[in-house]
Design a protein around this motif. Structure first.
Motif, PDB file in Angstrom:
ATOM      1  N   LYS A   1       1.069  -1.051   0.160  1.00  0.00           N
ATOM      2  CA  LYS A   1      -0.198   0.435   0.137  1.00  0.00           C
ATOM      3  C   LYS A   1       1.272   1.755   0.142  1.00  0.00           C
ATOM      4  CE  LYS A   1      -3.579  -2.022   2.381  1.00  0.00           C
ATOM      5  NZ  LYS A   1      -5.005  -2.646   3.431  1.00  0.00           N
ATOM      6  N   VAL A   2       0.944   2.175  -0.793  1.00  0.00           N
ATOM      7  CA  VAL A   2       1.723   3.307  -1.155  1.00  0.00           C
ATOM      8  C   VAL A   2       0.351   4.230  -1.195  1.00  0.00           C
ATOM      9  CG1 VAL A   2       3.375   4.212  -2.507  1.00  0.00           C
ATOM     10  CG2 VAL A   2       3.083   1.918  -2.280  1.00  0.00           C
ATOM     11  N   LYS A   3       0.996   5.442  -0.477  1.00  0.00           N
ATOM     12  CA  LYS A   3      -0.356   6.316  -0.057  1.00  0.00           C
ATOM     13  C   LYS A   3       0.438   7.570  -1.098  1.00  0.00           C
ATOM     14  CE  LYS A   3      -1.419   6.939   4.349  1.00  0.00           C
ATOM     15  NZ  LYS A   3      -0.008   5.395   5.230  1.00  0.00           N
ATOM     16  N   THR A   4      -0.681   8.353  -1.374  1.00  0.00           N
ATOM     17  CA  THR A   4      -0.348  10.000  -3.045  1.00  0.00           C
ATOM     18  C   THR A   4      -1.385  10.593  -3.075  1.00  0.00           C
ATOM     19  OG1 THR A   4       0.229  10.294  -5.104  1.00  0.00           O
ATOM     20  CG2 THR A   4      -1.218   8.206  -4.242  1.00  0.00           C
TER      21      THR A   4
ATOM     22  N   ALA B   1       7.868  -2.324  -4.618  1.00  0.00           N
ATOM     23  CA  ALA B   1       7.466  -3.047  -2.865  1.00  0.00           C
ATOM     24  C   ALA B   1       7.095  -4.460  -2.889  1.00  0.00           C
ATOM     25  CB  ALA B   1       6.250  -1.858  -2.231  1.00  0.00           C
ATOM     26  N   SER B   2       5.832  -4.514  -3.559  1.00  0.00           N
ATOM     27  CA  SER B   2       4.836  -5.659  -4.195  1.00  0.00           C
ATOM     28  C   SER B   2       5.995  -7.264  -4.083  1.00  0.00           C
ATOM     29  CB  SER B   2       3.619  -6.302  -4.827  1.00  0.00           C
ATOM     30  OG  SER B   2       3.092  -4.946  -4.409  1.00  0.00           O
ATOM     31  N   SER B   3       6.779  -6.324  -5.233  1.00  0.00           N
ATOM     32  CA  SER B   3       8.158  -7.755  -5.922  1.00  0.00           C
ATOM     33  C   SER B   3       9.213  -7.493  -5.216  1.00  0.00           C
ATOM     34  CB  SER B   3       8.314  -7.330  -7.375  1.00  0.00           C
ATOM     35  OG  SER B   3       9.097  -6.015  -7.664  1.00  0.00           O
ATOM     36  N   GLY B   4       9.692  -6.965  -3.616  1.00  0.00           N
ATOM     37  CA  GLY B   4      10.087  -7.181  -3.072  1.00  0.00           C
ATOM     38  C   GLY B   4      11.414  -6.489  -3.428  1.00  0.00           C
ATOM     39  N   GLN B   5      11.397  -5.429  -3.982  1.00  0.00           N
ATOM     40  CA  GLN B   5      13.409  -4.882  -4.829  1.00  0.00           C
ATOM     41  C   GLN B   5      13.093  -3.745  -3.687  1.00  0.00           C
ATOM     42  OE1 GLN B   5      13.000  -5.105  -9.625  1.00  0.00           O
ATOM     43  NE2 GLN B   5      10.659  -5.604  -9.093  1.00  0.00           N
TER      44      GLN B   5
ATOM     45  N   ARG C   1      12.386  -2.123  -0.216  1.00  0.00           N
ATOM     46  CA  ARG C   1      12.393  -2.448   1.326  1.00  0.00           C
ATOM     47  C   ARG C   1      11.026  -1.560   2.244  1.00  0.00           C
ATOM     48  NH1 ARG C   1      17.596  -1.886   5.200  1.00  0.00           N
ATOM     49  NH2 ARG C   1      15.539  -2.594   7.358  1.00  0.00           N
ATOM     50  N   ASP C   2      10.255  -2.666   3.082  1.00  0.00           N
ATOM     51  CA  ASP C   2       8.866  -1.410   3.389  1.00  0.00           C
ATOM     52  C   ASP C   2       8.545  -1.205   4.733  1.00  0.00           C
ATOM     53  OD1 ASP C   2       8.082  -4.057   3.922  1.00  0.00           O
ATOM     54  OD2 ASP C   2       6.626  -4.663   2.902  1.00  0.00           O
ATOM     55  N   ASP C   3       9.500  -1.650   5.435  1.00  0.00           N
ATOM     56  CA  ASP C   3       9.348  -0.946   6.977  1.00  0.00           C
ATOM     57  C   ASP C   3       9.117   0.715   7.256  1.00  0.00           C
ATOM     58  OD1 ASP C   3      12.009  -0.351   6.199  1.00  0.00           O
ATOM     59  OD2 ASP C   3      12.907  -0.836   7.713  1.00  0.00           O
ATOM     60  N   LYS C   4       8.949   1.590   6.469  1.00  0.00           N
ATOM     61  CA  LYS C   4       8.580   2.580   6.278  1.00  0.00           C
ATOM     62  C   LYS C   4       7.904   3.561   5.295  1.00  0.00           C
ATOM     63  CE  LYS C   4      12.548   3.958   9.566  1.00  0.00           C
ATOM     64  NZ  LYS C   4      13.443   4.198  10.133  1.00  0.00           N
ATOM     65  N   LEU C   5       7.601   2.674   5.005  1.00  0.00           N
ATOM     66  CA  LEU C   5       7.067   3.111   3.432  1.00  0.00           C
ATOM     67  C   LEU C   5       5.649   3.455   3.353  1.00  0.00           C
ATOM     68  CD1 LEU C   5       7.351   2.542   0.263  1.00  0.00           C
ATOM     69  CD2 LEU C   5       5.607   1.053   0.305  1.00  0.00           C
TER      70      LEU C   5
ATOM     71  N   ASN D   1      17.438   3.749  -3.890  1.00  0.00           N
ATOM     72  CA  ASN D   1      18.280   3.776  -2.706  1.00  0.00           C
ATOM     73  C   ASN D   1      18.122   4.591  -1.815  1.00  0.00           C
ATOM     74  OD1 ASN D   1      20.058   2.365  -5.207  1.00  0.00           O
ATOM     75  ND2 ASN D   1      20.775   4.753  -5.468  1.00  0.00           N
ATOM     76  N   HIS D   2      17.228   5.112  -1.691  1.00  0.00           N
ATOM     77  CA  HIS D   2      16.873   6.046  -0.358  1.00  0.00           C
ATOM     78  C   HIS D   2      16.260   4.936   0.418  1.00  0.00           C
ATOM     79  CE1 HIS D   2      15.259   9.696   1.979  1.00  0.00           C
ATOM     80  NE2 HIS D   2      13.868   8.537   2.356  1.00  0.00           N
ATOM     81  N   LEU D   3      15.185   4.523  -0.225  1.00  0.00           N
ATOM     82  CA  LEU D   3      13.968   3.159   0.587  1.00  0.00           C
ATOM     83  C   LEU D   3      15.346   2.143   1.189  1.00  0.00           C
ATOM     84  CD1 LEU D   3      10.240   3.980  -1.621  1.00  0.00           C
ATOM     85  CD2 LEU D   3      11.144   4.514   1.056  1.00  0.00           C
ATOM     86  N   ASN D   4      15.826   2.437   0.350  1.00  0.00           N
ATOM     87  CA  ASN D   4      17.327   0.986   0.780  1.00  0.00           C
ATOM     88  C   ASN D   4      17.794   1.319   1.979  1.00  0.00           C
ATOM     89  OD1 ASN D   4      15.534  -1.521  -0.572  1.00  0.00           O
ATOM     90  ND2 ASN D   4      16.106  -0.960  -2.734  1.00  0.00           N
ATOM     91  N   TYR D   5      18.033   2.492   2.441  1.00  0.00           N
ATOM     92  CA  TYR D   5      19.234   2.981   2.331  1.00  0.00           C
ATOM     93  C   TYR D   5      20.924   2.867   2.466  1.00  0.00           C
ATOM     94  CZ  TYR D   5      15.540   2.404   5.934  1.00  0.00           C
ATOM     95  OH  TYR D   5      14.771   2.356   7.418  1.00  0.00           O
ATOM     96  N   ASP D   6      20.599   2.728   1.234  1.00  0.00           N
ATOM     97  CA  ASP D   6      21.804   3.307   0.853  1.00  0.00           C
ATOM     98  C   ASP D   6      22.407   4.528   0.014  1.00  0.00           C
ATOM     99  OD1 ASP D   6      21.898   0.615  -0.010  1.00  0.00           O
ATOM    100  OD2 ASP D   6      21.008   0.736  -1.918  1.00  0.00           O
TER     101      ASP D   6
END
Length: 510
Positions: free
Chosen positions: A4-7, A90-94, A96-100, A165-170
């Motif tokens: 689930k993604v907010k917009t 996110a649904s395909s696991g590419q 991280r969704d912990d703070k999505l 990269n931001h969402l994966n903390y890279d």
């Protein structure tokens, strides 16, 4: 896997929170979109497929089902691209969704994965903030516009790869925070000035009164008497826009698609000068997907209607509601929009079709019948709602050589002093200008106690064929004149000058 993604989307002038639910399940490859999405959204699958492929990500070759909730709201626009793409990743696991759920995503994707500028982003950001969203990711091209909003973290990105990269903390995206104090002490330079106007000192006095009290102005005069030149310089003597006014005006221009790299925010009072052949939809707003019209684009600024008598009668009559309510309501089949329309109305007209009726230096070629027909285009009810009438005469040669011309700086200082007096007067009221006073406030701040003043106004009421509405305007203008003079009480000379700005209304045969 479900994500689930907010917009957000825009309805009228307000933002509406949208949740993009994405489910990837086994089955034949396909992209299935539900939730009242328009054509631009349905075409997003092709943009997203190319954008992800060109950004080093994988587009799942399986069944993708997307629901845009709430389903009862129609969604339109390509700015949903980013949220749809993030949902797939996110649904395909590419990613991280912990703070999505702490983020909101807005932006249109190009085929190479870059983010394009998005119209209407400001009201969407405001809506997200009001709904408790802490972080929002937007295109870099919308950075200055997004920075207007306080109390929310704005992250800007050039491409979807940076967001992954931001969402994966890279790597962390650039973060900005709004600060309204940045707009309080700025200085604005104008390309025009009232010192450019030779002569017309009486007109400058009338315009100073007009701006000081927020009174509408109607100018009549022959061609080349300076009507347009005077009107174009009115914004130079208006007070600088406050943060709230900048925010309101920028929202209107944002959803209208009128912001760009050179003008990312509206921090100078608008001056709108529509052509006299403008349609009603362009004037008041409208369309299949409603957008603000000229009267809303002039919000907190000046709406100048040149050749007032040449406008379509129906267009002019549409001024009634915004002049009284300071807003315009548009009703459509499934949507009702309320657009702000708090503007200073300045209108100008020639006295007749040839333009020289009453001009001592030129002969009028119109018959009296033609003159009256031309003047009758302006209805009595509309003219009643315009506070001041000003008759301009051509400038003489001696005035052209006179170097003593009142500048915008001098006029602006007078306006600011009068506005400060009004601000103090109405500090406990829901208004800020003399033009906004109702009957009760008029009796309180513009009492008619003197027998001399009562007699004077009684005679003027009859001789000038005034009515209760126009008499109220006379009192409001007199209060503004007194404020400009620094007088606590409104005196007979203030009423006399005020009446002078209603006297020329007699040229209209109501």
């Amino acid at each position: 896997m479900l994500s689930k993604v907010k917009t957000a989307t825009v309805q009228g002038i307000e933002g509406q929170m949208i949740t993009v639910e994405t489910d990837i399940s086994p089955g034949l490859p396909g992209f299935y979109l539900v939730g009242q999405a328009d054509t631009a959204i349905k075409e997003a699958k092709d943009r997203i497929r190319a954008a992800l492929g060109n950004s080093g990500c994988e587009y799942p070759r399986t069944r993708i089902t997307v629901n845009m909730s709430p389903a009862g709201i129609r969604k339109r626009g390509s700015h949903f691209d980013l949220a749809l793409a993030i949902g797939i990743l996110a649904s395909s696991g590419q990613i991280r969704d912990d703070k999505l759920q702490e983020y909101c995503f807005i932006g249109e994707l190009s085929l190479d994965g870059t983010l394009s500028r998005t119209d209407g982003i400001l009201p969407m950001i405001i809506t997200m903030r009001n709904n408790g969203i802490e972080n929002i990711i937007i295109p870099s091209a919308n950075e200055e516009e997004g920075a207007l909003v306080n109390d929310i973290n704005i992250y800007v990105a050039d491409c979807i790869e940076q967001i992954v990269n931001h969402l994966n903390y890279d790597a962390e995206l650039k973060k900005i925070r709004g600060d309204e104090n940045l707009y309080n002490e700025r200085k604005i330079k104008y390309n025009v000035d009232f010192s450019d106007v030779k002569g017309q000192e009486t007109a400058k006095r009338a315009i100073t009164i007009c701006v000081a009290g927020g009174h509408g102005l109607f100018m009549m005069g022959s061609p080349s008497s300076g009507k347009t030149m005077l009107a174009e310089r009115i914004p130079t003597i208006m007070p600088p826009m406050k943060y709230e006014e900048i925010l309101e005006s920028t929202v209107i221009y944002s959803i209208s698609g009128l912001l760009d790299k050179e003008n990312p925010i509206i921090d100078v009072r608008p001056f709108r000068h529509p052509h006299n052949r403008i349609t009603q939809a362009a004037f008041i707003g409208g369309g299949a997907y409603p957008k603000p019209g000229e009267i809303s684009l002039a919000h907190k600024g000046v709406l100048f209607l040149d050749e007032f008598g040449e406008f379509d009668r129906g267009v002019i009559e549409n001024l009634r509601q915004p002049l009284e309510k300071k807003e315009i309501i548009l009703n459509r089949k499934e949507l009702s929009c309320i657009y702000p329309a708090d503007f200073l109305l300045v209108a100008a007209s020639n006295p007749c079709r040839c333009g020289y009726y009453g001009d001592e230096t030129h002969n009028c070629k119109c018959t009296m019948s033609q003159v009256l027909n031309y003047q009758h285009k302006l209805s009595g009810p509309i003219m009643d709602r315009i506070d001041m009438n000003l008759f301009l005469t051509p400038v003489g040669y001696a005035e052209l050589e006179d170097e003593k011309n009142t500048s915008s700086e001098i006029m602006r200082k007078r306006v600011m002093r009068a506005r400060k007096i009004q601000e103090e007067r109405f500090r406990n009221e829901a208004i800020s200008l003399n033009s906004e006073m109702d009957g009760n406030l008029l009796d309180l701040y513009v009492p008619i106690d003197s027998p001399e003043i009562k007699k004077f106004l009684s005679e003027a009421y009859t001789r000038l064929k005034l009515n209760p509405r126009t008499m109220q305007k006379v009192r409001k203008i007199a209060r503004t004149i007194a404020d400009l003079d620094g007088a606590e009480e409104v005196k007979i000379e203030h009423f006399a000058e005020s009446l002078a700005y209603r006297g020329e209304a007699s040229w209209l045969e109501y």
